[in-house]
Structures are given as C-alpha cells and as structure tokens.
Design an enzyme around this catalytic site. Structure first.
Site, PDB file in Angstrom:
ATOM      1  N   ARG A  83     -33.080 -42.439 -14.650  1.00 19.49           N
ATOM      2  CA  ARG A  83     -32.814 -41.082 -14.656  1.00 19.49           C
ATOM      3  C   ARG A  83     -31.910 -40.352 -15.347  1.00 19.49           C
ATOM      4  NH1 ARG A  83     -35.084 -38.239  -8.443  1.00 19.49           N
ATOM      5  NH2 ARG A  83     -35.909 -39.672  -8.574  1.00 19.49           N
TER       6      ARG A  83
ATOM      7  N   TYR B 134     -25.575 -46.153  -6.960  1.00 13.96           N
ATOM      8  CA  TYR B 134     -26.916 -45.945  -7.498  1.00 13.96           C
ATOM      9  C   TYR B 134     -27.038 -44.063  -6.963  1.00 13.96           C
ATOM     10  CZ  TYR B 134     -31.086 -43.637  -8.996  1.00 13.96           C
ATOM     11  OH  TYR B 134     -32.172 -43.121  -9.880  1.00 13.96           O
TER      12      TYR B 134
ATOM     13  N   HIS C 186     -34.940 -29.601   0.681  1.00 18.18           N
ATOM     14  CA  HIS C 186     -35.748 -30.795  -0.976  1.00 18.18           C
ATOM     15  C   HIS C 186     -36.986 -29.846  -0.753  1.00 18.18           C
ATOM     16  CE1 HIS C 186     -36.453 -34.571  -2.064  1.00 18.18           C
ATOM     17  NE2 HIS C 186     -35.777 -33.999  -3.344  1.00 18.18           N
TER      18      HIS C 186
ATOM     19  N   CYS D  99     -42.439 -36.749  -7.206  1.00 19.51           N
ATOM     20  CA  CYS D  99     -43.535 -35.748  -7.208  1.00 19.51           C
ATOM     21  C   CYS D  99     -43.178 -34.246  -7.116  1.00 19.51           C
ATOM     22  CB  CYS D  99     -43.247 -35.448  -5.669  1.00 19.51           C
ATOM     23  SG  CYS D  99     -44.473 -36.869  -4.280  1.00 19.51           S
TER      24      CYS D  99
ATOM     25  N   ASP E 170     -34.113 -29.308  -6.977  1.00 15.68           N
ATOM     26  CA  ASP E 170     -33.638 -30.196  -6.128  1.00 15.68           C
ATOM     27  C   ASP E 170     -34.233 -29.715  -4.911  1.00 15.68           C
ATOM     28  OD1 ASP E 170     -35.000 -33.379  -5.436  1.00 15.68           O
ATOM     29  OD2 ASP E 170     -32.248 -33.158  -5.033  1.00 15.68           O
TER      30      ASP E 170
ATOM     31  N   ARG F 153     -32.198 -44.763  -3.766  1.00  9.94           N
ATOM     32  CA  ARG F 153     -32.041 -44.579  -2.514  1.00  9.94           C
ATOM     33  C   ARG F 153     -32.589 -45.970  -1.955  1.00  9.94           C
ATOM     34  NH1 ARG F 153     -34.471 -41.309  -0.496  1.00  9.94           N
ATOM     35  NH2 ARG F 153     -36.027 -40.849  -2.358  1.00  9.94           N
TER      36      ARG F 153
ATOM     37  N   SER G  49     -39.563 -36.693  -3.331  1.00  8.81           N
ATOM     38  CA  SER G  49     -39.251 -37.615  -4.883  1.00  8.81           C
ATOM     39  C   SER G  49     -39.839 -38.082  -5.250  1.00  8.81           C
ATOM     40  CB  SER G  49     -37.919 -38.233  -4.258  1.00  8.81           C
ATOM     41  OG  SER G  49     -37.218 -38.735  -3.251  1.00  8.81           O
TER      42      SER G  49
ATOM     43  N   LYS H 162     -27.347 -35.751  -1.386  1.00  9.30           N
ATOM     44  CA  LYS H 162     -28.503 -35.992  -0.778  1.00  9.30           C
ATOM     45  C   LYS H 162     -27.885 -36.403   1.084  1.00  9.30           C
ATOM     46  CE  LYS H 162     -31.980 -35.470  -3.089  1.00  9.30           C
ATOM     47  NZ  LYS H 162     -32.657 -36.070  -3.797  1.00  9.30           N
TER      48      LYS H 162
HETATM   49  P1  GTP Z   1     -36.474 -36.105  -7.454  1.00  8.10           P
HETATM   50  O1  GTP Z   1     -35.488 -35.550  -7.894  1.00  8.10           O
HETATM   51  O2  GTP Z   1     -37.078 -37.788  -6.841  1.00  8.10           O
HETATM   52  O3  GTP Z   1     -36.028 -35.441  -5.954  1.00  8.10           O
HETATM   53  O4  GTP Z   1     -37.839 -35.884  -7.716  1.00  8.10           O
HETATM   54  P2  GTP Z   1     -38.953 -34.315  -8.192  1.00  8.10           P
HETATM   55  O5  GTP Z   1     -39.770 -33.676  -6.859  1.00  8.10           O
HETATM   56  O6  GTP Z   1     -38.069 -33.554  -9.287  1.00  8.10           O
HETATM   57  O7  GTP Z   1     -40.538 -35.029  -9.657  1.00  8.10           O
HETATM   58  P3  GTP Z   1     -40.181 -34.730 -11.000  1.00  8.10           P
HETATM   59  O8  GTP Z   1     -41.101 -33.639 -11.748  1.00  8.10           O
HETATM   60  O9  GTP Z   1     -39.157 -35.509 -11.427  1.00  8.10           O
HETATM   61  O10 GTP Z   1     -41.622 -35.727 -10.963  1.00  8.10           O
HETATM   62  C1  GTP Z   1     -42.003 -37.007 -11.798  1.00  8.10           C
HETATM   63  C2  GTP Z   1     -42.913 -37.606 -11.328  1.00  8.10           C
HETATM   64  O11 GTP Z   1     -44.009 -36.682 -10.664  1.00  8.10           O
HETATM   65  C3  GTP Z   1     -43.504 -37.969 -12.780  1.00  8.10           C
HETATM   66  O12 GTP Z   1     -44.637 -39.250 -12.295  1.00  8.10           O
HETATM   67  C4  GTP Z   1     -44.256 -36.844 -13.302  1.00  8.10           C
HETATM   68  O13 GTP Z   1     -45.526 -37.901 -14.668  1.00  8.10           O
HETATM   69  C5  GTP Z   1     -45.280 -36.841 -11.706  1.00  8.10           C
HETATM   70  N1  GTP Z   1     -45.553 -34.804 -12.487  1.00  8.10           N
HETATM   71  C6  GTP Z   1     -44.666 -34.217 -11.838  1.00  8.10           C
HETATM   72  N2  GTP Z   1     -46.078 -32.857 -12.392  1.00  8.10           N
HETATM   73  C7  GTP Z   1     -46.850 -33.227 -11.813  1.00  8.10           C
HETATM   74  C8  GTP Z   1     -48.313 -32.764 -12.593  1.00  8.10           C
HETATM   75  O14 GTP Z   1     -48.509 -31.733 -11.506  1.00  8.10           O
HETATM   76  N3  GTP Z   1     -49.564 -33.807 -11.813  1.00  8.10           N
HETATM   77  C9  GTP Z   1     -49.147 -34.791 -12.239  1.00  8.10           C
HETATM   78  N4  GTP Z   1     -50.475 -35.158 -11.689  1.00  8.10           N
HETATM   79  N5  GTP Z   1     -48.086 -35.778 -11.568  1.00  8.10           N
HETATM   80  C10 GTP Z   1     -46.644 -34.803 -12.766  1.00  8.10           C
HETATM   81  C1  SPV Z   2     -34.933 -37.927  -4.646  1.00  7.59           C
HETATM   82  O1  SPV Z   2     -34.120 -39.372  -4.684  1.00  7.59           O
HETATM   83  O2  SPV Z   2     -34.977 -37.085  -4.013  1.00  7.59           O
HETATM   84  C2  SPV Z   2     -33.649 -37.090  -5.763  1.00  7.59           C
HETATM   85  C3  SPV Z   2     -32.906 -38.710  -6.570  1.00  7.59           C
HETATM   86  O3  SPV Z   2     -33.858 -36.106  -6.022  1.00  7.59           O
HETATM   87  S1  SPV Z   2     -31.480 -39.069  -5.569  1.00  7.59           S
HETATM   88  O4  SPV Z   2     -30.493 -38.050  -5.680  1.00  7.59           O
HETATM   89  O5  SPV Z   2     -31.277 -40.624  -5.651  1.00  7.59           O
HETATM   90  O6  SPV Z   2     -31.935 -39.269  -3.646  1.00  7.59           O
HETATM   91 MN    MN Z   3     -34.923 -35.272  -5.064  1.00 11.59          MN
END
Ligand code: GTP
Ligand code: SPV
Ligand code: MN
Length: 589
Positions: free
Chosen positions: A371, A197, A226, A250, A277, A69, A248, A206
């Site tokens: 992704r 993208y 979110h 996290c 999400d 993004r 994002s 979003k």
């Molecule tokens: P968006 O799709 O971007 O909104 O993100 P999301 O919040 O769904 O993120 P996602 O669950 O895919 O998080 C991915 C990142 O967080 C990776 O780098 C993981 O390794 C890290 N991660 C997720 N859960 C944990 C956790 O409990 N501990 C740690 N240390 N890292 C974590």
């Molecule tokens: C985020 O960045 O929080 C996502 C991926 O969930 S995107 O759809 O690219 O915004």
């Molecule tokens: Mn997101």
C-alpha cells in the site's frame, strides 16, 4: 496538552498496564513528525527514499506474517453474541478485556508510548468525531498523521467532552497466534495487539470509522459506510456526487480518481475525489443525504497503480508518502510494484527484504496488498469540497463487486428498499486485502462484511429506516455495477478504469430522469444504445455490450438459493428485505 479528565484518567490506566519508558503526545507539528521520521530511519523501521524523486517519502516493511487485515481474529465485543450477529466474530467483553490486558501487560517496557489525538472528519465539523490512539509504533504515528487530522487542535475541539473513541495498540511480538483486533462498540473502545499492519493498527480507519462508527450511526441516526465519494462534473459545469461501496481491493480508489476518456474530457467531464474508502452520511436540513470523507489521506493498493490505470493516485504518491511492502529499487532509491511499469528493477530488494532481480525472479517484488499512504491534498483531482464540514449532497449510491458471471455491468434498483436489498445480496471474489484465500466468491453486503460493528440484520433495518425518513424525490437512487465480468476465456469484458465514466454518466442521467431503461427481473438495465462506446468500439463490440448488460434468469435462480442460504443465517431479516427477495423469486420464475 489537555485537562480533559476522561482522557487523562484513561491514559493513566493504560500507562499502568503497558508500562512505557516514555510518553510522547503528538501535537501535530511538522517538527515533531520530522524528528520521529529521523528516529524511525535510525532504527531501520523506515527507509528514507530519494529526496529528489520522492521528496518526504519513506519505505516500511512489515513482518512477513503481518501483511493484511485478519478477519478471523477481528472481534465485536458486544454484551451478547446476538448483538454482534452471525457475520461477526464475537467475544464476551469481560473475557476479551481480560485476555487483551494479559497480552498488553508490560508490553511497552523499554519503549515509548505515543498518544495520538485525532479527528475523523474536519476538526470541529458536526459530522466529525475524535479518537485517541495509544501506540508503541512510530510507523503508526506517521501513518495516522497522514490519514487523519492529528494534534493539539483536536484536543481543543474535544474540550471536556467524554465523546471520544479509546484506542490501544500494542505491537507486542507480532505473534500471529496472539493477534487480536477487538472492538467494544458499547464502550467506544478498540484494542489491537500483535500486529503492525494497516487496517489492523491505524485505528481511526476500519476499527473506528467503520466498526465503531456504524454502531454510533445506528444510535444517532446516521451511516458509516465503506464507500468512496466522487463528484462527477458534466459539461453543464454542475457537479453531482456519487457514493460507491465496493469490497476491499475492488476499485474504489480507482473510481474515485478516474480520468474521463478523451472524448468526454474534451466535452468538459471531470471527476473530483472527495474520498476513496469511507463515507459518513447524514440527512441535511434540505432533506437530502450529505456525505463526508472522515479521512485525510489514502491508504491505497499499490500493485496495478500506474500512469494509465490511475495517474491521479500515482501523482498523489510523489511526496510525503509512506510505502508499505513494495519493492525497493536500490539503483535510484525509489520504489516499484507489479503493474507500475514494464521495467522492474534488477538491483532491488523485494517486500520481504531479500535481494531481488525483477527481470529474472519469478517471485513478486511487492506484496499483492502492498500500500501507499498518501496525503489527500496531493491528489490532482481532490474535490474543492474535501474540507467542507457540511459534506456533499449525494445523488446516487452505487454497490459493486467482483463477479465473473451473473451481475450485469450496471443496473438500477426500483426504489430505496429494493436498493437496500441489492446491497444486502452483494457478493464478490475475495482479494489480498484480507489474510486468507483469494478469488473465492462470498457474500459481502454493502462491502461491510468485515466492518459492520453490530448485527448485520439490524444494520439493514437501519438502512431501511434511513430511507423511510427521506422524501423519495430527494433520496439518492441506488445502483449496482460490475466491472469484472469475464468471457469464457477468462478475459475481462469491460475495459474498466477511466471507461467506467461511461457508466457513471448513465447513472447520473437516470438520477435526473434523462434516459430510459429496460425493466428486468432484477431492476432497470440500460438500453444498449445508451452506453456510449465512442473510442472503445475495438475493445467492446455491440455484441459484447449486449452480453455485459444481459440478465440470465437461470443463473439468477442459483443466486436466489445462495441468498436464501445467507439470509437463513440470521434470526431476523427486515420485512422489507424478505418482501424484496419474494419479488425477485417471482420475477425469475
Ligand atoms: P481498499 O483500499 O482495499 O478498500 O480497496 P479499493 O476498493 O480502493 O481498491 P482499488 O481501487 O485499489 O482496487 C485495486 C484493484 O482493483 C486492482 O487490482 C485494480 O487493478 C482493480 N481494478 C480497479 N478498477 C478496475 C476496473 O475498472 N476494472 C478492472 N478489471 N479492475 C479494476
Ligand atoms: C481495506 O482492506 O478495505 C482497506 C485497507 O481499505 S485496510 O486499511 O488495511 O483495511
Ligand atoms: Mn477499504
């Protein structure tokens, strides 16, 4: 496919602007989608993967300059700058339309216009909303067909109504300098140009489900957030629902699908995924808040997803999935990314399209923000309530971010307004999900900084107002978590992932008044003995747990200065939040 006048006249207008050679209406049929997949493979836009190992799966590479993004080029085009607020980029709507139309003009010449009618939320649910996206990208069509409900049924549900969100996407030349993602909340309109993208172009996600919908929610008395939605099943068989907002990349997808640690699993604990999400939340007839996931799939971060960290996400990607910007293993025509396993392919192509030997190269095989787009129905732990048009009742709301120091593993707010304050002061280290520097701590209230479609101060007031309309007994309890605290050597202090269930369990016990807590300057923190460490005693000593739960009042002094600086950007702060900030200041004196 429809006789809806507002739909037909808007499309006609856009056809005259972008001048496509053909127009194709997406009807939602498998035959049509299959034809489009074949066409995308014929042109090289997508690569069909190994049908035995990954049936119905495809790989796509975006332009190298177009991998995340672009927050700096995302605009809220409200009538006044004040309405967009200090945290959004703003452009005057008339100027924005003029600029965007100049870029979009004739840009579909020699190309096909795809008309995608889609529903955010189960078709026909009173939570749901309709959008129509025009795009010149088959990749967008195929992603939207996974992420949302598309086709004829959506137009039938819309009928003659004018209540739908207009979305125009033009790939143009993928010119970064002319890339704009513009939301016009007052017009229910989104225009996205010069990107191909994810969050920039899958306009249901979003742009609509958060930016436009947050504004609609303010006007209509509901919330677009979110947030993931999960159901925590306890040994008594009862399922309690939690919504959690993390910025994002996290950990939302990971938490939403977690597998409980062994001992918990044996005792009957389960986590059911409703969404990973986005949540749309509104008050139900019984006075509780109910949440739906408006999406129909997962657009999840690939790197780090593996059999141990998130087996349910991995399983979700085994069929009908589109992978974007991961490495292509040529030996067996499958995909690979950093953190999938310890065995990178040697005969591969990296995300930019160059030959790649994963055993020897120091370059990454997959982009850090690569992704997968996977159908929700693939997820082994998808909730039985996923399609429930009424949504699920919310017991707890959880905020969280990446904070190496400061924020304890978990704490509970004193009440709703204090919880809103806790959300408003969220800060987190930036990730690869957005273009720009990674690892910089920034304020990201409610994980909505890039997604709030109007003035963030009014958004906070909306949160306060929602709470005021709830019986405190029925209102969700609000918490904050931090899985990312680091020790002085820079190692994560908490194992995270499946072990986060230990914290969720405490959260639900707090919601049900089953466990005591220590009151601190920032809220209620668990008593160390109430976080069950059985099975991870080697990883987390009693001493470390104490550290994880500690509240360092001197660090919070610096934090208050940061909060004041952030609040200072706003002309107005809801009185309730100003009062909470005062309380915090007094508490840490
Ligand atoms: P968006 O799709 O971007 O909104 O993100 P999301 O919040 O769904 O993120 P996602 O669950 O895919 O998080 C991915 C990142 O967080 C990776 O780098 C993981 O390794 C890290 N991660 C997720 N859960 C944990 C956790 O409990 N501990 C740690 N240390 N890292 C974590
Ligand atoms: C985020 O960045 O929080 C996502 C991926 O969930 S995107 O759809 O690219 O915004
Ligand atoms: Mn997101």
């Amino acid at each position: 496919m429809t006789s809806n006048k507002s739909v037909l006249s808007w499309i006609q207008e856009k056809v005259e602007l972008v001048k496509p050679d053909n127009i194709v209406w997406i009807d939602g049929s498998e035959e049509q989608l299959e034809q489009l997949r074949a066409e995308a493979c014929a042109t090289g836009e997508m690569i069909k993967l190994n049908e035995e190992l990954l049936p119905g799966c495809y790989l796509h590479r975006t332009a190298v300059n177009d991998v995340a993004r672009v927050e700096g080029r995302t605009f809220i085009c409200a009538p006044t700058k004040e309405e967009a607020g200090p945290t959004n980029n703003w452009m005057d709507p008339a100027e924005a339309y003029e600029m965007l139309y100049a870029i979009a003009k004739d840009s579909y010449k020699g190309r096909t216009m795809y008309v995608i009618p889609y529903s955010m939320g189960p078709v026909g649910s009173k939570f749901s909303k309709v959008g129509i996206e025009l795009t010149d990208s088959i990749y967008v069509v195929l992603n939207m067909a996974i992420m949302t409900r598309v086709g004829k049924a959506v137009l039938e549900a819309l009928g003659d109504s004018n209540d739908w969100v207009r979305g125009l996407h033009c790939k143009c030349d993928i010119d970064e300098e002319k890339r704009y993602i513009c939301q016009f909340p007052q017009d229910n309109t989104i225009i996205s140009v010069n990107s191909g993208y994810g969050g920039n172009v899958l306009l249901g996600k979003k742009c609509f489900a958060l930016r436009i919908a947050s504004y609609q929610g303010k006007n209509e008395g509901w919330q677009a957030e979110h947030m993931l939605i999960l159901g925590l099943q306890k040994p008594d068989g009862k399922i309690r629902y939690i919504c959690a907002a993390f910025p994002s990349a996290c950990g939302k997808t990971n938490l939403a699908m977690l597998i409980p640690p062994e001992g918990y699993y044996k005792n009957g604990y389960r986590v059911w995924c409703v969404g990973d999400d986005i949540s749309w939340i509104r008050k139900g007839e019984d006075g509780r808040l109910y949440a739906i996931n408006p999406e129909n799939g997962f657009f999840g971060v690939a790197p780090g997803t593996n059999e141990k960290s998130n087996p349910n996400a991995l399983a979700s990607t085994k069929q009908g999935t589109i992978f974007t910007n991961v490495a292509h293993n040529l030996d067996n025509n499958t995909v690979w990314w950093e953190g999938l396993d310890k065995n990178p392919p040697t005969n591969a192509v990296e995300w930019k399209g160059n030959p790649w030997n994963g055993q020897e190269s120091t370059e990454k095989g997959a982009h850090p923000n690569s992704r997968f787009t996977a159908p929700a129905k693939n997820c082994p732990c998808i909730s039985s309530e996923f399609e429930n048009p009424q949504g699920v009742p919310v017991s707890a709301i959880v905020f969280g971010g990446r904070r190496a120091k400061l924020a304890p593993l978990v704490y509970q707010s004193r009440d709703w307004n204090h919880g809103v304050f806790v959300g408003s002061i969220m800060a987190s280290e930036t990730t690869a999900a957005a273009a720009g520097a990674v690892g910089v701590v920034r304020r990201d209230p409610m994980a909505m900084l890039p997604f709030c479609g109007y003035n963030m101060a009014d958004y906070w007031q909306h949160w306060i107002d929602i709470g005021a309309g709830l019986d405190p007994e029925k209102a969700p309890k609000i918490f904050n978590v931090n899985w990312f605290r680091k020790d002085d050597e820079g190692n994560f202090m908490w194992p995270g992932f499946g072990d986060n269930l230990r914290v969720l369990d405490w959260i639900i016990d707090r919601c049900e008044g089953k466990v005591d807590a220590d009151e601190t300057a920032i809220g209620f923190v668990p008593k160390a003995e109430d976080i069950n460490l059985e099975g991870i005693e080697d990883e987390v000593s009693a001493e470390q747990l104490k550290e994880l739960l500690s509240v360092d009042v001197s660090l919070w002094g610096d934090e208050v200065a940061g909060i004041e600086e952030f609040y200072g950007k706003f002309d107005k702060i809801p009185d309730a939040l100003a009062a909470e900030l005062n309380t915090l200041k007094n508490n840490i004196k």
